[in-house]
Enzyme design. Structure first.
Site, PDB file in Angstrom:
ATOM      1  N   LYS A  55      37.601  32.164  29.764  1.00 21.88           N
ATOM      2  CA  LYS A  55      38.580  33.136  29.334  1.00 21.88           C
ATOM      3  C   LYS A  55      39.416  32.433  28.348  1.00 21.88           C
ATOM      4  CE  LYS A  55      38.040  35.828  33.587  1.00 21.88           C
ATOM      5  NZ  LYS A  55      38.683  36.345  34.794  1.00 21.88           N
ATOM      6  N   ARG A  80      36.531  35.308  47.850  1.00 18.89           N
ATOM      7  CA  ARG A  80      37.587  36.324  47.535  1.00 18.89           C
ATOM      8  C   ARG A  80      37.388  37.333  48.717  1.00 18.89           C
ATOM      9  NH1 ARG A  80      37.844  36.561  40.955  1.00 18.89           N
ATOM     10  NH2 ARG A  80      39.547  35.065  40.851  1.00 18.89           N
ATOM     11  N   GLY A 134      43.751  32.632  36.024  1.00 18.16           N
ATOM     12  CA  GLY A 134      44.847  33.063  35.190  1.00 18.16           C
ATOM     13  C   GLY A 134      46.027  33.174  35.863  1.00 18.16           C
ATOM     14  N   GLY A 180      38.352  32.296  40.337  1.00 20.50           N
ATOM     15  CA  GLY A 180      37.304  32.834  40.958  1.00 20.50           C
ATOM     16  C   GLY A 180      35.980  31.930  40.813  1.00 20.50           C
TER      17      GLY A 180
HETATM   18  N1  LIG Z   1      30.944  25.399  27.164  1.00 21.66           N
HETATM   19  C1  LIG Z   1      30.858  26.738  27.813  1.00 21.66           C
HETATM   20  N2  LIG Z   1      30.208  27.861  27.137  1.00 21.66           N
HETATM   21  C2  LIG Z   1      30.323  28.973  27.675  1.00 21.66           C
HETATM   22  N3  LIG Z   1      30.757  29.217  28.956  1.00 21.66           N
HETATM   23  C3  LIG Z   1      31.349  28.336  29.457  1.00 21.66           C
HETATM   24  C4  LIG Z   1      31.285  26.903  29.291  1.00 21.66           C
HETATM   25  N4  LIG Z   1      31.968  26.096  30.124  1.00 21.66           N
HETATM   26  C5  LIG Z   1      32.223  26.912  31.266  1.00 21.66           C
HETATM   27  N5  LIG Z   1      31.737  28.472  31.079  1.00 21.66           N
HETATM   28  C6  LIG Z   1      31.809  29.436  31.954  1.00 21.66           C
HETATM   29  O1  LIG Z   1      33.016  29.684  32.316  1.00 21.66           O
HETATM   30  C7  LIG Z   1      33.040  30.497  33.394  1.00 21.66           C
HETATM   31  C8  LIG Z   1      34.031  30.652  34.232  1.00 21.66           C
HETATM   32  O2  LIG Z   1      35.442  30.672  33.217  1.00 21.66           O
HETATM   33  P1  LIG Z   1      36.775  31.510  33.817  1.00 21.66           P
HETATM   34  O3  LIG Z   1      36.389  32.790  34.178  1.00 21.66           O
HETATM   35  O4  LIG Z   1      37.767  31.123  32.771  1.00 21.66           O
HETATM   36  O5  LIG Z   1      36.938  30.536  35.015  1.00 21.66           O
HETATM   37  P2  LIG Z   1      37.757  31.084  36.542  1.00 21.66           P
HETATM   38  O6  LIG Z   1      37.346  32.485  37.052  1.00 21.66           O
HETATM   39  O7  LIG Z   1      37.834  29.896  37.355  1.00 21.66           O
HETATM   40  O8  LIG Z   1      38.998  31.401  36.051  1.00 21.66           O
HETATM   41  C9  LIG Z   1      31.646  30.156  34.096  1.00 21.66           C
HETATM   42  O9  LIG Z   1      30.839  31.535  34.329  1.00 21.66           O
HETATM   43  C10 LIG Z   1      30.858  29.202  33.164  1.00 21.66           C
HETATM   44  O10 LIG Z   1      29.647  29.325  33.019  1.00 21.66           O
HETATM   45  O1  LIG Z   2      38.664  36.618  38.134  1.00 20.49           O
HETATM   46  C1  LIG Z   2      39.667  36.950  37.799  1.00 20.49           C
HETATM   47  O2  LIG Z   2      40.569  36.020  37.353  1.00 20.49           O
HETATM   48  P1  LIG Z   2      40.248  34.379  36.943  1.00 20.49           P
HETATM   49  O3  LIG Z   2      38.774  34.342  36.317  1.00 20.49           O
HETATM   50  O4  LIG Z   2      41.332  33.926  36.130  1.00 20.49           O
HETATM   51  O5  LIG Z   2      40.209  33.579  38.342  1.00 20.49           O
HETATM   52  C2  LIG Z   2      40.584  37.987  38.447  1.00 20.49           C
HETATM   53  O6  LIG Z   2      39.795  38.943  39.373  1.00 20.49           O
HETATM   54  C3  LIG Z   2      41.077  38.910  37.205  1.00 20.49           C
HETATM   55  O7  LIG Z   2      40.184  39.458  36.454  1.00 20.49           O
HETATM   56  P2  LIG Z   2      40.567  39.693  35.024  1.00 20.49           P
HETATM   57  O8  LIG Z   2      40.916  38.223  34.265  1.00 20.49           O
HETATM   58  O9  LIG Z   2      39.477  40.591  34.506  1.00 20.49           O
HETATM   59  O10 LIG Z   2      41.777  40.577  34.975  1.00 20.49           O
END
Ligand SMILES: Nc1ncnc2c1ncn2[C@@H]1O[C@H](COP(=O)(O)OP(=O)(O)O)[C@@H](O)[C@H]1O
Ligand SMILES: O=C(OP(=O)(O)O)[C@H](O)COP(=O)(O)O
Length: 403
Positions: free
Chosen positions: A202, A37, A384, A360
């Site tokens: 998330k 990023r 997201g 991310g």
């Molecule tokens: N089964 C699981 N239980 C808990 N955490 C998980 C599981 N599978 C994946 N994760 C966690 O999800 C996190 C990423 O989620 P998220 O922030 O939603 O993705 P992104 O940033 O790509 O949008 C990673 O740190 C990973 O460790």
């Molecule tokens: O990591 C982010 O989003 P992402 O996990 O959905 O890629 C952005 O920095 C937004 O962070 P936020 O979901 O805490 O508002």
């Protein structure tokens, strides 16, 4: 209306420009584990610095509680930005206090400062409009213009994303423009079959988008922390795995709706169940409908999709013409639980169609597992944000820029 781009602001030489970046990078013991990023923010920052603008970078990192919290400081990010730009980057130890005011006033043309984490201030994420507006006014005192370039947060109605853009002359930066060019291809006429792969942690944020995605896609593959709410909706026990119990009814409705629409939602048939959360945890591959039938009983937690599921997902991805993936399939940061994410990533690199990875942590995962950015059609900085874009939602951080 088209998005207002940088050119619409005219020459910014000698002007103070507040730039909202998404520098929310993964950190381990204060060290950045993936600087994607920060790199993604460089084109806009270089354009502004080369014009002779005085650049004031603002960003969030993590989800601190509206107060300073050293583990979420942007100081290491400012340091990394300085290395990547090959020039000095000042750092202010607050966002709208004395340190920020001094640092901004000391900027010369072509110089840059990073202010401390926006979310150390309750006004940034407040649900009260007037509180966000008040905080945005404080940020606005540091700029003659505002450039919004944090694509990962354009789905958030937060002070530095939304209200600030209404106060100062504002435009989108180069990262946002690039991201939208690619994501437009996924919304306008995606080649079919179109598969979306969802995982990550998330869960409550991302479960919400599924209802809107269903009419747009052919297949949904569910892994990561999200899968347990689906298994629970089918009546299975999930031990101590991540679960959004209040979303079970919603998920049941998604399953019914998908049937009606002829959309396939493919859930894991096997899961890697661990005794605890840790790299040294005992773990076994277990049938997804019997997660509690391991030696760990109800304290077992699912931390990855199993090998049978990973192969099935890879097969679906291989036969898709468009694939969007957000959210790791498991806790890839811990080696024993990285295999599912790796198999899915490998499949995306091998598809003939357009493959887009968003988020991310998802972007960090593919790089940590040894893949190159160029092996994918596009790696989006927003998870997201791109999901909400793909579901056709109006995003506040884009609407305010004329989109
Ligand atoms: N089964 C699981 N239980 C808990 N955490 C998980 C599981 N599978 C994946 N994760 C966690 O999800 C996190 C990423 O989620 P998220 O922030 O939603 O993705 P992104 O940033 O790509 O949008 C990673 O740190 C990973 O460790
Ligand atoms: O990591 C982010 O989003 P992402 O996990 O959905 O890629 C952005 O920095 C937004 O962070 P936020 O979901 O805490 O508002």
């Amino acid at each position: 209306m088209p998005l207002r781009t940088l050119e619409s602001l005219g020459s910014l030489a000698g002007k103070r420009v507040v730039v909202r970046c998404d520098l929310n990078v993964p950190l381990k013991d204060g060290v950045i584990t993936d600087d994607g990023r920060v790199r993604a923010s460089l084109p806009t920052l270089n354009t502004l610095l080369n014009q002779g603008a005085r650049v004031v970078v603002v960003s969030h990192l993590g989800r601190p509680d509206g107060a300073p919290d050293a583990q979420y400081s942007l100081a290491p990010v400012a340091q990394r930005l300085s290395e990547l730009l090959g020039s000095e980057v000042a750092f202010a130890s607050d966002t709208v206090g004395e340190s920020a005011t001094d640092a901004v006033s000391q900027l010369s043309d072509g110089q840059i400062v990073v202010l401390e984490n926006l979310r150390f201030n309750p006004g940034e994420t407040s649900k009260v409009d007037a509180e966000r507006a008040e905080f945005a006014e404080k940020l606005a005192q540091y700029g003659d213009a505002f450039v919004s370039d944090g694509f990962g947060v354009v789905h958030r109605k937060q002070a530095s994303v939304y209200e600030l853009a209404q106060i100062l002359p504002s435009a989108a930066g180069e990262l946002i423009s690039t991201e939208l060019d690619v994501l437009d291809r996924l919304t306008e006429s995606p080649e079919r079959p179109y598969t979306v792969v969802l995982g990550g942690s998330k869960v409550s944020d991302k479960l919400g988008v599924i209802g809107h995605l269903l009419p747009r896609v052919n297949t949904l593959l569910i892994g990561g922390g999200m899968l347990f709410t689906f298994l629970a909706a089918q009546g299975h026990k999930v031990g101590s795995s991540l679960l959004e119990a209040d979303q079970i009814e919603t998920v049941k409705n998604y399953l019914t709706e998908a049937d009606k629409l002829g959309v396939e939602i493919i859930l894991p048939t096997d899961v890697v169940v661990a005794s605890k959360f840790g790299a040294d945890a005992e773990h076994v591959v277990q049938s997804a409908d019997a997660i509690e039938d391991t030696p760990f009983g109800s304290s077992g937690l699912g931390l990855d999709i199993g090998p049978e599921t990973a192969e099935r997902f890879a097969g679906v991805i291989a036969s898709s013409k468009t694939v969007f993936w957000n959210g790791p399939m498991g806790v890839f940061e811990l080696e024993p639980f990285a295999a599912g994410t790796k198999t899915v990533a490998q499949a995306l690199t091998e598809t003939d169609g357009l493959s887009v990875v968003g988020g991310g942590d998802s972007a960090a995962a593919v790089r940590a597992l040894g893949f190159e950015d160029a092996q994918f059609g596009h790696i989006s900085t927003g998870g997201g944000a791109s999901l909400e874009f793909l579901e056709g939602k109006r995003l506040p951080g884009l609407e305010v820029l004329g989109w």
